[in-house]
Design a protein around this motif. Sequence first.
Motif, PDB file in Angstrom:
ATOM      1  N   PHE A   1     -44.512  17.061   2.591  1.00 31.86           N
ATOM      2  CA  PHE A   1     -43.779  17.428   3.798  1.00 31.86           C
ATOM      3  C   PHE A   1     -44.589  18.448   4.606  1.00 31.86           C
ATOM      4  N   PHE A   2     -45.150  19.436   3.915  1.00 31.03           N
ATOM      5  CA  PHE A   2     -45.960  20.428   4.618  1.00 31.03           C
ATOM      6  C   PHE A   2     -47.275  19.818   5.114  1.00 31.03           C
ATOM      7  N   LEU A   3     -47.807  18.844   4.387  1.00 31.89           N
ATOM      8  CA  LEU A   3     -48.986  18.131   4.875  1.00 31.89           C
ATOM      9  C   LEU A   3     -48.670  17.379   6.164  1.00 31.89           C
ATOM     10  N   TYR A   4     -47.457  16.832   6.244  1.00 36.36           N
ATOM     11  CA  TYR A   4     -47.033  16.174   7.480  1.00 36.36           C
ATOM     12  C   TYR A   4     -46.986  17.181   8.627  1.00 36.36           C
ATOM     13  N   LEU A   5     -46.398  18.354   8.373  1.00 35.31           N
ATOM     14  CA  LEU A   5     -46.324  19.381   9.410  1.00 35.31           C
ATOM     15  C   LEU A   5     -47.718  19.790   9.873  1.00 35.31           C
ATOM     16  N   TRP A   6     -48.630  20.000   8.909  1.00 38.23           N
ATOM     17  CA  TRP A   6     -49.991  20.373   9.274  1.00 38.23           C
ATOM     18  C   TRP A   6     -50.627  19.275  10.124  1.00 38.23           C
ATOM     19  N   SER A   7     -50.452  17.999   9.740  1.00 41.21           N
ATOM     20  CA  SER A   7     -51.048  16.886  10.478  1.00 41.21           C
ATOM     21  C   SER A   7     -50.528  16.839  11.914  1.00 41.21           C
ATOM     22  N   TRP A   8     -49.224  17.057  12.071  1.00 41.74           N
ATOM     23  CA  TRP A   8     -48.621  17.014  13.411  1.00 41.74           C
ATOM     24  C   TRP A   8     -49.127  18.169  14.269  1.00 41.74           C
ATOM     25  N   VAL A   9     -49.163  19.379  13.693  1.00 44.78           N
ATOM     26  CA  VAL A   9     -49.649  20.540  14.442  1.00 44.78           C
ATOM     27  C   VAL A   9     -51.120  20.358  14.808  1.00 44.78           C
ATOM     28  N   PHE A  10     -51.919  19.865  13.872  1.00 51.70           N
ATOM     29  CA  PHE A  10     -53.326  19.585  14.136  1.00 51.70           C
ATOM     30  C   PHE A  10     -53.465  18.633  15.320  1.00 51.70           C
ATOM     31  N   SER A  11     -52.645  17.587  15.343  1.00 46.98           N
ATOM     32  CA  SER A  11     -52.681  16.614  16.438  1.00 46.98           C
ATOM     33  C   SER A  11     -52.366  17.270  17.779  1.00 46.98           C
TER      34      SER A  11
ATOM     35  N   THR B   1     -63.359   5.748   8.785  1.00 47.73           N
ATOM     36  CA  THR B   1     -64.392   5.946   9.787  1.00 47.73           C
ATOM     37  C   THR B   1     -64.612   7.411  10.142  1.00 47.73           C
ATOM     38  N   SER B   2     -63.701   8.300   9.722  1.00 44.19           N
ATOM     39  CA  SER B   2     -63.764   9.685  10.172  1.00 44.19           C
ATOM     40  C   SER B   2     -62.790  10.532   9.355  1.00 44.19           C
ATOM     41  N   PHE B   3     -62.996  11.858   9.361  1.00 45.59           N
ATOM     42  CA  PHE B   3     -62.007  12.755   8.759  1.00 45.59           C
ATOM     43  C   PHE B   3     -60.681  12.695   9.520  1.00 45.59           C
ATOM     44  N   LEU B   4     -60.719  12.220  10.770  1.00 46.34           N
ATOM     45  CA  LEU B   4     -59.501  12.119  11.576  1.00 46.34           C
ATOM     46  C   LEU B   4     -58.574  11.010  11.102  1.00 46.34           C
ATOM     47  N   ASP B   5     -59.054  10.157  10.212  1.00 45.13           N
ATOM     48  CA  ASP B   5     -58.169   9.128   9.634  1.00 45.13           C
ATOM     49  C   ASP B   5     -56.998   9.777   8.894  1.00 45.13           C
ATOM     50  N   LEU B   6     -57.300  10.871   8.197  1.00 49.43           N
ATOM     51  CA  LEU B   6     -56.354  11.430   7.228  1.00 49.43           C
ATOM     52  C   LEU B   6     -55.062  11.970   7.838  1.00 49.43           C
ATOM     53  N   PRO B   7     -55.107  12.786   8.914  1.00 54.96           N
ATOM     54  CA  PRO B   7     -53.834  13.250   9.484  1.00 54.96           C
ATOM     55  C   PRO B   7     -52.939  12.098   9.947  1.00 54.96           C
ATOM     56  N   GLY B   8     -53.527  11.081  10.561  1.00 59.29           N
ATOM     57  CA  GLY B   8     -52.730   9.943  11.017  1.00 59.29           C
ATOM     58  C   GLY B   8     -52.130   9.148   9.876  1.00 59.29           C
TER      59      GLY B   8
ATOM     60  N   ARG C   1     -51.434  10.295   6.953  1.00 59.48           N
ATOM     61  CA  ARG C   1     -50.323  11.085   6.399  1.00 59.48           C
ATOM     62  C   ARG C   1     -49.057  10.924   7.233  1.00 59.48           C
ATOM     63  N   MET C   2     -49.189  10.903   8.549  1.00 52.71           N
ATOM     64  CA  MET C   2     -48.004  10.838   9.399  1.00 52.71           C
ATOM     65  C   MET C   2     -47.333   9.476   9.370  1.00 52.71           C
ATOM     66  N   ILE C   3     -48.077   8.416   9.137  1.00 52.31           N
ATOM     67  CA  ILE C   3     -47.455   7.087   9.161  1.00 52.31           C
ATOM     68  C   ILE C   3     -46.848   6.706   7.811  1.00 52.31           C
ATOM     69  N   ILE C   4     -47.402   7.210   6.709  1.00 44.73           N
ATOM     70  CA  ILE C   4     -46.878   6.834   5.393  1.00 44.73           C
ATOM     71  C   ILE C   4     -45.637   7.670   5.080  1.00 44.73           C
ATOM     72  N   PRO C   5     -44.524   7.018   4.758  1.00 44.83           N
ATOM     73  CA  PRO C   5     -43.309   7.776   4.430  1.00 44.83           C
ATOM     74  C   PRO C   5     -43.396   8.392   3.030  1.00 44.83           C
TER      75      PRO C   5
ATOM     76  N   ARG D   1     -55.286   4.780  16.897  1.00 54.56           N
ATOM     77  CA  ARG D   1     -54.207   3.850  16.574  1.00 54.56           C
ATOM     78  C   ARG D   1     -54.313   3.420  15.103  1.00 54.56           C
ATOM     79  N   ILE D   2     -53.171   3.349  14.448  1.00 50.64           N
ATOM     80  CA  ILE D   2     -53.133   2.900  13.053  1.00 50.64           C
ATOM     81  C   ILE D   2     -52.173   1.728  12.942  1.00 50.64           C
ATOM     82  N   TYR D   3     -52.671   0.640  12.384  1.00 51.69           N
ATOM     83  CA  TYR D   3     -51.881  -0.584  12.220  1.00 51.69           C
ATOM     84  C   TYR D   3     -51.663  -0.865  10.737  1.00 51.69           C
ATOM     85  N   VAL D   4     -50.429  -1.154  10.369  1.00 53.34           N
ATOM     86  CA  VAL D   4     -50.089  -1.523   8.993  1.00 53.34           C
ATOM     87  C   VAL D   4     -49.830  -3.017   8.940  1.00 53.34           C
ATOM     88  N   GLY D   5     -50.516  -3.707   8.051  1.00 51.86           N
ATOM     89  CA  GLY D   5     -50.362  -5.149   7.934  1.00 51.86           C
ATOM     90  C   GLY D   5     -49.258  -5.543   6.982  1.00 51.86           C
TER      91      GLY D   5
END
Length: 222
Positions: free
Chosen positions: A24-34, A62-69, A71-75, A186-190
């Motif tokens: 939950f706190f990782l989600y908050l950090w990811s959102w604030v970072f964004s 492709t990048s360290f920027l993959d990780l915050p996104g 985190r935010m999309i996975i429940p 953009r992140i797409y889930v198949g």
Amino acid sequence: MIIFLPGIVLPFFFGSRFGVVGYFFLYLWSWVFSQLTFIRYKFYGRENFKKGKAYIYVSNHTSFLDLPGIRMIIPGQFRPLAKKELLKIPIFGWIAQAATIIVDRSSPESRKKSIDRLKQLLRQGISILIFAEGTQNRTKEILQPFHDGAFRIAVDTQRPILPMVVIGAGRLMPPGTINLRPGLIRIYVGDEIPTEGLSTNEVKDLKEKTFAKMKELYIKNA
């Protein structure tokens, strides 16, 4: 990251089931970072997450920027497989130690322990995340060749694979650099890829199927 550090790290000392607090706190950090970096994430395919299922998430990298996104999309909580080199990054290394499964890729013993731990988490109902390319993509190809690990685990545990692709992160923060610029990722889930009934002889076929689906998903939305 420093502000959220106690909330991210401390819950993991009390066992896996408290990891949901850390995430939950990782989600908050990811959102604030964004928000602070003006890097926006758009998500597609959230309906493919099925509540109560433990998945093996397979993503490009492709990048360290993959990780915050991601985190935010996975429940809820999950556990990424992370290389030991991340432990050297100030502050982030502490988070990686607590919230991921660390592997020393040069050590067969470490690889075996990390795989056993990932399987244990899946049995506990906690999803895992594996970057099947093994490292950030520094080539001009859409995807690098996949390693077998994620697919062996999928077959051994009979857990479904949920593929996802990240588009645009490498352009905003190229691999191997600390250059960062605002923009859209953009992140797409198949669709879920079932593994029930598959045997160890079908690991290669499962890997190729996942690769093809992720490449198709990327090309369709690039």
